[in-house]
Design a protein around this motif. Structure first.
Motif, short mmCIF file in Angstrom:
data_model
loop_
_atom_site.label_atom_id
_atom_site.label_comp_id
_atom_site.label_asym_id
_atom_site.label_seq_id
_atom_site.Cartn_x
_atom_site.Cartn_y
_atom_site.Cartn_z
N LEU A 170 27.30 38.13 42.95
CA LEU A 170 26.69 38.96 43.98
C LEU A 170 25.41 39.62 43.52
O LEU A 170 24.71 40.23 44.34
N GLY A 171 25.10 39.51 42.23
CA GLY A 171 23.90 40.15 41.73
C GLY A 171 23.98 41.66 41.72
O GLY A 171 22.97 42.34 41.91
N LYS A 172 25.19 42.18 41.51
CA LYS A 172 25.41 43.62 41.50
C LYS A 172 25.63 44.10 40.07
O LYS A 172 25.83 43.30 39.15
N ASN A 173 25.63 45.41 39.94
CA ASN A 173 25.92 46.01 38.66
C ASN A 173 27.42 45.92 38.39
O ASN A 173 28.25 46.22 39.24
N GLU A 174 27.77 45.49 37.18
CA GLU A 174 29.18 45.31 36.84
C GLU A 174 29.94 46.64 36.86
O GLU A 174 31.10 46.69 37.27
N GLN A 175 29.30 47.72 36.44
CA GLN A 175 29.97 49.03 36.45
C GLN A 175 30.25 49.49 37.88
O GLN A 175 31.28 50.10 38.16
N GLU A 176 29.33 49.16 38.78
CA GLU A 176 29.53 49.53 40.18
C GLU A 176 30.73 48.78 40.77
O GLU A 176 31.55 49.35 41.50
N ILE A 177 30.83 47.50 40.45
CA ILE A 177 31.96 46.72 40.95
C ILE A 177 33.26 47.22 40.33
O ILE A 177 34.30 47.33 41.02
N ALA A 178 33.25 47.52 39.04
CA ALA A 178 34.47 48.01 38.39
C ALA A 178 34.93 49.34 38.98
O ALA A 178 36.13 49.60 39.10
N ALA A 179 33.98 50.19 39.35
CA ALA A 179 34.36 51.48 39.96
C ALA A 179 35.04 51.26 41.31
O ALA A 179 35.99 51.97 41.66
N LYS A 180 34.60 50.28 42.05
CA LYS A 180 35.25 50.01 43.34
C LYS A 180 36.62 49.39 43.15
O LYS A 180 37.55 49.67 43.92
N LEU A 181 36.77 48.58 42.13
CA LEU A 181 38.08 47.98 41.87
C LEU A 181 39.08 49.03 41.38
O LEU A 181 40.29 48.83 41.53
N ALA A 182 38.59 50.11 40.80
CA ALA A 182 39.50 51.14 40.29
C ALA A 182 40.05 52.03 41.39
O ALA A 182 40.97 52.81 41.15
N ARG A 183 39.54 51.91 42.59
CA ARG A 183 40.04 52.73 43.70
C ARG A 183 41.25 52.07 44.33
O ARG A 183 41.20 51.51 45.42
N THR A 184 42.34 52.11 43.60
CA THR A 184 43.57 51.42 44.03
C THR A 184 44.27 52.14 45.16
O THR A 184 45.22 51.59 45.74
N ALA A 241 45.03 44.68 34.39
CA ALA A 241 44.57 43.91 33.23
C ALA A 241 43.44 42.95 33.59
O ALA A 241 42.68 42.53 32.71
N ALA A 242 43.33 42.58 34.87
CA ALA A 242 42.33 41.60 35.27
C ALA A 242 41.09 42.22 35.90
O ALA A 242 40.21 41.49 36.35
N ARG A 243 41.02 43.53 35.96
CA ARG A 243 39.89 44.17 36.65
C ARG A 243 38.57 43.90 35.95
O ARG A 243 37.56 43.65 36.60
N ALA A 244 38.56 43.95 34.66
CA ALA A 244 37.31 43.73 33.93
C ALA A 244 36.78 42.33 34.17
O ALA A 244 35.58 42.12 34.41
N ASN A 245 37.67 41.34 34.10
CA ASN A 245 37.26 39.95 34.32
C ASN A 245 36.80 39.75 35.76
O ASN A 245 35.79 39.08 36.01
N VAL A 246 37.52 40.35 36.72
CA VAL A 246 37.14 40.21 38.13
C VAL A 246 35.80 40.88 38.39
O VAL A 246 34.95 40.35 39.12
N ALA A 247 35.58 42.05 37.80
CA ALA A 247 34.30 42.75 37.98
C ALA A 247 33.14 41.92 37.43
O ALA A 247 32.06 41.88 38.05
N ALA A 248 33.36 41.25 36.32
CA ALA A 248 32.29 40.43 35.75
C ALA A 248 31.98 39.24 36.65
O ALA A 248 30.81 38.90 36.86
N ILE A 249 33.00 38.62 37.21
CA ILE A 249 32.77 37.46 38.10
C ILE A 249 32.03 37.89 39.35
O ILE A 249 31.06 37.25 39.78
#
Length: 871
Positions: free
Chosen positions: A396-410, A383-391
């Protein structure tokens, strides 16, 4: 009336049996063997003897038959309600028993009692255990030793006739022996099991142990003897062990069976009368009943179960014990090391990489602290992945979709988010309390000058190693030595406090100081970049070298590599073209031909040649740079006007071998020393392999290949009075105490005499005059010597000559040289002559370098020289 040798007083059975508590002893029945003595024995009872009741041995009343419906041991099988309608038994009937043939003399102790004598069960002291039964009792289990098993017609008139068994089927036994089990087994094997003979009332009796159970309910507990008279009545038939065996009765010797048809016994037969009982009318045979399998109630042996359980437990415990001995005894060190390997980890302590500076100490590449940000995706709630990816993306100046994809690799426990993060940014990010976020202390490489000398300096990869330029060439010196730290960590990688740690301090890398002057490098890079763009050339190179020590003050390429964005640059930009790209030098190579001819004495600067605009060389006709009528030219004039035909004519005077040796002496075909990264040696074929036309083209710079660095070294040799010095790119290094250690001087080689070098210098100074091809390279107030070059360019990708190489190289001041500048443009589109494209670059760079180095003009004028024939 039944008498029993039980716990009460009464006659015992068996010879020599002792009574129980003053009475005759009752022997306990065992499978085989002699009878056991009774308790506190009394008078024994002899085999087959009649013993009547007396005052000493009063008769006992018959035991009342238990009600089958109330008997707890009356099992629900084998009982026939017809037994309730049986005639009552005479209490004075004689008890049933077993008797051996031979009457009273039978040593087996099986006898028949008198009419009124109760039957007892026991064992004699010296005789076999016996079992008495009445004459009218059908034979149960076992048979006599010496008598055949017989069955009279009167016993079972309606049943099936059975074959009598002879003496051969039984084993003769002596006194004191019981029938063997083999004989008994054979007897039982021939009898039908579980079947009741037809025509007898015994077919209506309960089967198995039901009748025995009813008797046992009235009997005292214990292993008391069981007689036939202890059952519910004589009509119940013999009790068999584990099953009811209904077979033909066996007649004792000399005794007639006294059973009456229909299962009733006459009083006379029960009293032992000799006459046969009256026989009733025959009744039709009853149909055979299907056999029923006996139900055997067997209780498991607790001792056996306990033993089996103990054996099993012992086996299992032995396995555990063996494994324990192996782990803690034999393989303890192995497991100890394995446990230590899981708990102890070696961490690298990165050493700080040394800096790269210019000759004045200005930083060209530095190392600063950084953080490596990583995260454990398995600990980030969905539930917190979207908020964490945005932060993370914001910091870090990265793309939010790129960070979200890495967070999804549980499925992974580690995901690298960013490298070379500024410590301030990492600290701010950690304050946001992002779950499972970690920041590792590292270093990052910075290049303050951006693309200044980018391909020369090189860059550092993600693993911390140099990947090009000086970063790669001096990687070992710059990187230093990483330290080691052995720590103990827990399951989550957290350090375990208060544990032993071993630490080896890192050794930081040393700083490398280059000979590059940052200002001159900037001017050279700017000038060649502008000219490449203006001429539409593929690339360009500028080299500035100090004549006195061959230090390279500038080595610029266009286009240049931006070190701060090297990942986005094409692979071709990683190469330092000034030291690695080879090309045919063209007319700039004529100074070597002139030096060889002058050194050999074949010509001098005033030698006159009759020069046409073409010359035949082997099977080819070679033309001059521009068409002209045949004219007389001095050798100086030919050099100033860059005449190919005059140069070939001078080369023919010395021959190919001498020219080849001079080329080798100037460094052609060999990699320049001095530690310049990516330096190449060019191409110089052996003179013996030269073709007919190549012996001519090599003289004016076609047919050989060099690099810009090699050609700059040739003019440094001429400007230095004929002494060649290996080009130097490293000025020195700093040790651990920050003390500067200068690099050793380059190797010096005498190539030509100083006189020859000065004569060539005057010839080159004429080339920059108004009568030469390099007029655009002249610098007001300074005497400049140089040579233009225009050569056909060989395209390795196309495999043929395509385009041109325009170049200019010279030095100044010409009378007292200090700096050498070379400029090269590859495959220009807007013009192709060196004097037109490369000479202006030389002038700009040399002018800036002279001012930067504060080199004053000499103030002298060029000496008058003979340029034309006839002057």
């Amino acid at each position: 009336m039944r008498e029993s040798g039980g716990r009460g007083q009464g006659p015992g059975r068996g010879a020599g049996g002792a009574g129980s508590q003053g009475g005759p002893g009752a022997a306990r029945r065992t499978p085989a063997g002699p009878g056991r003595a009774g308790r506190q024995g009394g008078a024994s009872r002899s085999d087959g003897g009649d013993r009547s009741a007396s005052s000493e041995n009063p008769p006992r009343a018959p035991r009342k038959r238990p009600d089958p419906d109330l008997d707890p041991f009356d099992l629900p099988f084998g009982r026939d309600d017809g037994a309730q309608n049986r005639p009552p038994q005479d209490s004075g009937g004689e008890s049933r028993g077993r008797s051996r043939q031979g009457g009273a003399d039978d040593s087996r102790g099986r006898s028949r009692g008198g009419d009124d004598e109760p039957r007892a069960r026991g064992r004699g002291d010296d005789g076999p255990r016996s079992r008495a039964r009445g004459d009218d009792e059908p034979r149960a289990r076992g048979r006599g030793d010496d008598g055949p098993r017989a069955r009279s017609r009167e016993d079972a008139p309606d049943g099936p006739r059975r074959r009598p068994r002879g003496d051969g089927e039984r084993t003769s036994q002596g006194p004191g022996d019981r029938p063997s089990r083999s004989a008994q087994s054979r007897d039982e094997g021939q009898r039908p099991r579980g079947r009741v003979p037809q025509g007898r009332e015994d077919a209506d009796r309960p089967r198995g142990r039901a009748s025995q159970g009813r008797d046992d309910a009235d009997r005292p507990k214990g292993r008391a003897p069981q007689g036939r008279d202890e059952r519910a009545g004589a009509d119940d038939g013999p009790l068999r062990r584990g099953r009811q065996e209904d077979g033909p009765t066996r007649r004792a010797a000399g005794v007639r069976p006294e059973t009456v048809r229909g299962g009733r016994e006459s009083a006379t037969a029960r009293r032992g009368a000799d006459g046969p009982p009256p026989r009733g009318p025959r009744r039709p045979p009853t149909p055979p009943r299907p056999p029923r399998p006996p139900l055997v109630l067997r209780l498991g042996s607790p001792r056996r179960r306990i033993n089996i359980g103990l054996i099993g437990m012992t086996f299992v415990l032995s396995i555990f014990a063996g494994r324990l001995i192996q782990m803690q005894g034999l393989d303890s060190k192995v497991y100890q090391e394995a446990a230590a390997g899981q708990r102890q980890h070696t961490q690298d302590i990165p050493a700080k990489r040394g800096s790269i500076t210019d000759v004045n100490g200005h930083a060209l590449a530095v190392t600063v602290e950084a953080r490596e940000i990583s995260i454990d995706p398995s600990k980030v709630p969905a539930a917190a992945r979207a908020n964490v990816a945005a932060i993370l993306a914001r910091h870090l100046g990265k793309n939010e979709q790129e960070i979200a994809a890495k967070l999804a690799r549980t499925s992974t426990r580690y995901q690298l988010l960013a490298r070379d993060v500024d410590p301030v940014v990492a600290s701010r990010l950690l304050q946001d309390r992002v779950p499972a976020l970690s920041a590792k202390e590292t270093y990052r490489r910075l290049y303050p000058a951006g693309d200044l000398a980018g391909s020369l300096i090189g860059f550092v990869g993600d693993e911390g190693g140099g990947l090009g330029g000086m970063e790669q060439a001096r990687n070992k010196l710059l990187a230093g030595r990483d330290g080691k730290q052995r720590v103990e960590t827990g399951r989550d990688g957290q350090l375990i406090p208060m544990t032993a740690r071993t630490r080896t301090a890192p050794e930081d890398g040393q700083d490398v100081r280059l000979t590059i002057d940052r200002d001159i490098q900037w001017a050279a890079q700017k000038s060649i970049t502008d000219q490449v763009r203006k001429a539409g050339a593929a690339s360009g190179t500028v080299i500035v070298m100090d004549v006195r020590n061959a230090h390279i003050l500038a080595m610029a390429n266009a286009p240049e590599l931006d070190l701060n964005n090297w990942r986005k640059a094409p692979a071709a930009a990683y190469v330092n073209k000034a030291a690695s790209d080879v090309f045919e030098p063209g007319s700039t190579n004529k100074v070597i031909t002139a030096a060889a001819a002058l050194e050999a004495g074949a010509v001098d600067p005033d030698t006159v040649f009759q020069v046409p605009d073409n010359i035949k060389c082997a099977d080819r006709v070679l033309r001059d740079a521009h068409p002209h009528k045949p004219e007389s030219m001095t050798f100086r004039q030919a050099m100033a006007q860059s005449s190919n035909v005059a140069t070939i004519m001078a080369a023919r005077k010395i021959g190919s071998e001498r020219l080849y040796r001079m080329l080798k002496a100037f460094g052609f075909g060999a990699v320049p020393g001095g530690g310049v990264p990516s330096a190449e040696g060019g191409l110089l074929p052996d003179y013996r392999k030269w073709s007919g036309s190549q012996s001519c083209t090599v003289a004016y710079g076609q047919g050989v290949s060099v690099t810009a660095l090699q050609m700059a070294s040739v003019y440094q040799t001429i400007a230095n009075g004929g002494v060649k010095i290996e080009p130097q790119i490293v000025a020195g290094t700093t040790d651990a105490s920050d003390r500067f250690v200068p690099a050793p001087a380059g190797k010096q080689t005498k190539v030509v005499s100083e006189t020859t070098a000065k004569e060539i210098a005057t010839m080159l100074e004429s080339a920059v005059s108004a009568e030469g091809t390099g007029e655009l390279a002249a610098i007001p107030g300074y005497r400049v010597a140089g040579k233009t070059g225009t050569a056909n360019r060989y395209d390795a990708e196309l495999g043929r000559y395509e385009g041109y190489t325009a170049s200019f190289v010279g030095f100044a001041p010409a009378d007292k040289p200090r700096l050498v500048v070379l400029s090269v443009l590859q495959n220009p589109k807007n013009g192709h002559f060196g004097g037109q494209l490369a000479a202006p670059v030389f002038k700009d760079v040399m002018t800036f370098a002279i001012k930067s180095k504060k080199i004053p003009p000499t103030g002298s004028a060029a000496p008058p020289v003979r340029m034309r024939a006839g002057q």
